[in-house]
Every structure is written in C-alpha cells, then in structure tokens.
Design a protein around this motif. Structure first.
Motif, PDB file in Angstrom:
ATOM      1  N   TRP A 124      11.970  -5.992   2.020  1.00 56.23           N
ATOM      2  CA  TRP A 124      11.122  -5.638   0.877  1.00 56.23           C
ATOM      3  C   TRP A 124       9.780  -6.347   0.947  1.00 56.23           C
ATOM      4  O   TRP A 124       8.764  -5.820   0.508  1.00 56.23           O
ATOM      5  CB  TRP A 124      11.837  -5.948  -0.429  1.00 56.23           C
ATOM      6  CG  TRP A 124      10.969  -5.732  -1.624  1.00 56.23           C
ATOM      7  CD1 TRP A 124      10.535  -6.682  -2.487  1.00 56.23           C
ATOM      8  CD2 TRP A 124      10.390  -4.512  -2.084  1.00 56.23           C
ATOM      9  NE1 TRP A 124       9.730  -6.132  -3.462  1.00 56.23           N
ATOM     10  CE2 TRP A 124       9.623  -4.787  -3.226  1.00 56.23           C
ATOM     11  CE3 TRP A 124      10.434  -3.199  -1.626  1.00 56.23           C
ATOM     12  CZ2 TRP A 124       8.913  -3.816  -3.919  1.00 56.23           C
ATOM     13  CZ3 TRP A 124       9.726  -2.222  -2.326  1.00 56.23           C
ATOM     14  CH2 TRP A 124       8.984  -2.543  -3.454  1.00 56.23           C
ATOM     15  N   GLN A 125       9.747  -7.542   1.519  1.00 57.23           N
ATOM     16  CA  GLN A 125       8.508  -8.311   1.592  1.00 57.23           C
ATOM     17  C   GLN A 125       7.421  -7.552   2.349  1.00 57.23           C
ATOM     18  O   GLN A 125       6.257  -7.586   1.972  1.00 57.23           O
ATOM     19  CB  GLN A 125       8.755  -9.677   2.242  1.00 57.23           C
ATOM     20  CG  GLN A 125       7.568 -10.603   2.179  1.00 57.23           C
ATOM     21  CD  GLN A 125       7.184 -10.968   0.760  1.00 57.23           C
ATOM     22  OE1 GLN A 125       8.020 -11.357  -0.037  1.00 57.23           O
ATOM     23  NE2 GLN A 125       5.915 -10.847   0.435  1.00 57.23           N
ATOM     24  N   ALA A 126       7.792  -6.858   3.419  1.00 61.90           N
ATOM     25  CA  ALA A 126       6.809  -6.083   4.189  1.00 61.90           C
ATOM     26  C   ALA A 126       6.179  -5.002   3.321  1.00 61.90           C
ATOM     27  O   ALA A 126       4.961  -4.790   3.360  1.00 61.90           O
ATOM     28  CB  ALA A 126       7.468  -5.464   5.424  1.00 61.90           C
ATOM     29  N   VAL A 127       6.993  -4.335   2.519  1.00 65.34           N
ATOM     30  CA  VAL A 127       6.478  -3.286   1.632  1.00 65.34           C
ATOM     31  C   VAL A 127       5.656  -3.910   0.500  1.00 65.34           C
ATOM     32  O   VAL A 127       4.578  -3.422   0.161  1.00 65.34           O
ATOM     33  CB  VAL A 127       7.638  -2.440   1.067  1.00 65.34           C
ATOM     34  CG1 VAL A 127       7.143  -1.452   0.014  1.00 65.34           C
ATOM     35  CG2 VAL A 127       8.356  -1.711   2.193  1.00 65.34           C
ATOM     36  N   GLN A 128       6.154  -4.992  -0.050  1.00 63.89           N
ATOM     37  CA  GLN A 128       5.457  -5.651  -1.153  1.00 63.89           C
ATOM     38  C   GLN A 128       4.076  -6.163  -0.714  1.00 63.89           C
ATOM     39  O   GLN A 128       3.094  -6.022  -1.446  1.00 63.89           O
ATOM     40  CB  GLN A 128       6.298  -6.806  -1.689  1.00 63.89           C
ATOM     41  CG  GLN A 128       5.755  -7.420  -2.953  1.00 63.89           C
ATOM     42  CD  GLN A 128       6.693  -8.472  -3.507  1.00 63.89           C
ATOM     43  OE1 GLN A 128       7.659  -8.873  -2.880  1.00 63.89           O
ATOM     44  NE2 GLN A 128       6.406  -8.930  -4.701  1.00 63.89           N
ATOM     45  N   ASP A 129       4.000  -6.733   0.481  1.00 65.92           N
ATOM     46  CA  ASP A 129       2.706  -7.196   0.994  1.00 65.92           C
ATOM     47  C   ASP A 129       1.717  -6.035   1.082  1.00 65.92           C
ATOM     48  O   ASP A 129       0.546  -6.167   0.719  1.00 65.92           O
ATOM     49  CB  ASP A 129       2.866  -7.845   2.369  1.00 65.92           C
ATOM     50  CG  ASP A 129       3.582  -9.179   2.315  1.00 65.92           C
ATOM     51  OD1 ASP A 129       3.734  -9.746   1.211  1.00 65.92           O
ATOM     52  OD2 ASP A 129       3.996  -9.652   3.395  1.00 65.92           O
ATOM     53  N   ARG A 130       2.193  -4.897   1.571  1.00 65.38           N
ATOM     54  CA  ARG A 130       1.311  -3.729   1.689  1.00 65.38           C
ATOM     55  C   ARG A 130       0.922  -3.195   0.317  1.00 65.38           C
ATOM     56  O   ARG A 130      -0.228  -2.802   0.090  1.00 65.38           O
ATOM     57  CB  ARG A 130       1.983  -2.647   2.535  1.00 65.38           C
ATOM     58  CG  ARG A 130       1.113  -1.440   2.738  1.00 65.38           C
ATOM     59  CD  ARG A 130      -0.166  -1.777   3.502  1.00 65.38           C
ATOM     60  NE  ARG A 130      -1.060  -0.622   3.451  1.00 65.38           N
ATOM     61  CZ  ARG A 130      -2.371  -0.707   3.365  1.00 65.38           C
ATOM     62  NH1 ARG A 130      -2.976  -1.856   3.374  1.00 65.38           N
ATOM     63  NH2 ARG A 130      -3.096   0.380   3.292  1.00 65.38           N
ATOM     64  N   ASN A 134      -2.780  -2.727  -1.114  1.00 57.41           N
ATOM     65  CA  ASN A 134      -3.252  -1.474  -1.693  1.00 57.41           C
ATOM     66  C   ASN A 134      -3.846  -1.699  -3.084  1.00 57.41           C
ATOM     67  O   ASN A 134      -4.874  -1.123  -3.432  1.00 57.41           O
ATOM     68  CB  ASN A 134      -2.128  -0.443  -1.778  1.00 57.41           C
ATOM     69  CG  ASN A 134      -1.868   0.252  -0.461  1.00 57.41           C
ATOM     70  OD1 ASN A 134      -2.696   0.220   0.442  1.00 57.41           O
ATOM     71  ND2 ASN A 134      -0.710   0.865  -0.338  1.00 57.41           N
ATOM     72  N   MET A 135      -3.192  -2.516  -3.883  1.00 57.12           N
ATOM     73  CA  MET A 135      -3.692  -2.797  -5.233  1.00 57.12           C
ATOM     74  C   MET A 135      -5.049  -3.497  -5.167  1.00 57.12           C
ATOM     75  O   MET A 135      -5.954  -3.182  -5.936  1.00 57.12           O
ATOM     76  CB  MET A 135      -2.687  -3.634  -6.022  1.00 57.12           C
ATOM     77  CG  MET A 135      -1.408  -2.890  -6.364  1.00 57.12           C
ATOM     78  SD  MET A 135      -1.679  -1.337  -7.243  1.00 57.12           S
ATOM     79  CE  MET A 135      -2.350  -1.939  -8.773  1.00 57.12           C
TER      80      MET A 135
END
Length: 146
Positions: A124-130, A134-135
């Motif tokens: 999940w960290q990889a997705v959360q970092d992206r 994006n934000m």
C-alpha cells in the motif's frame, strides 16, 4: 523480503506503450494541454501500481515459504514426540509437549499475521506515495499564479 528491480510500465504485458499513446495524442494538438506531462503522470501511476503488486507478490511468497518451513518443523517435532511416546513418564512428556505445541502454534500464527500486515503495508505504501505525489501536483495546478 528480497528486493528486485523496479517494475516499470513497459514491464506490464498488454498495456500499450505510453510513448505510443503520447504520439497519438500529439496528433490532436489540443491547445493548453501538455500531453507529455499527462503521459508522464500516467506512467508514474502505472509504475506505482506495478511496484505495489511486486511488493505484495514478494510478501505472499515469503509468507508461503515461512508456512512451509513451519510445517516441516512441526512434522519434525511430531516425529520426536512419537519416539518418546513410550516409557513410564510418557504422559508427563506428552503433556509438556502439547503445551509447547500450543505455544508454538500461537507464536507461528502471530508471526504469519505480522508478515501479512507488513506485506499489506509495504504494498500500500507504493500506492500511497504516488497518491500523495498526485495530490501535491494537483495542488500546484490549482494554485492561482501570481
């Protein structure tokens, strides 16, 4: 968990090349639209998803290997117990072995639960970092220019 090379969007089968999509979009020449930035944005999104999948796969693989190791250890312990099944103090030995077995099973369950939680967190960290990136990009785009 072993780390391997970083997965890129080009490594995902069945997905057209982002460069090909950029060339196609450039043909439309939309004013005020930076096609290169959009393609780069999407490339990074795909890479983040691929990285999350890689981390999840490695975590599941490590957990499966650990489960197999635990099973082998359990069978080895059972073989030892069977060898000790006879004798005058066999009942006491079996009782102690059962207590150790229950404790070992609880420890194994806890270890596997921690491995699963770590795998979920890592992927999940990889997705959360992206998502965070994006934000930040969106915030920059929406901030009025002075």
């Amino acid at each position: 968990m072993a780390t391997s090379k970083k997965t890129t969007a080009a490594d995902i089968p069945g997905i057209p090349s982002l460069n090909d999509l950029a060339k196609l979009a450039e043909q439309f020449k939309l004013p005020g639209v930076d096609i290169g930035a959009i393609v780069e944005w999407q490339r990074k999104d795909l890479e983040a998803l691929a990285e999350a999948n890689r981390r999840a796969y490695e975590g599941v693989q490590a957990a499966a290997q650990r489960r197999a190791q635990m099973l082998r250890e359990t069978f080895t312990q059972l073989q030892g117990l069977m060898a000790q099944a006879a004798g005058k103090d066999a009942l006491a030995k079996q009782s102690e072995a059962a207590q150790r077995g229950v404790q070992q099973a609880m420890d194994n369950f806890r270890e596997l639960a921690q491995m699963d939680a770590r795998t979920l967190s890592d992927s999940w960290q990889a997705v959360q970092d992206r998502l965070n990136e994006n934000m930040a990009n969106l915030q920059k785009l929406l901030t009025p220019k002075k």
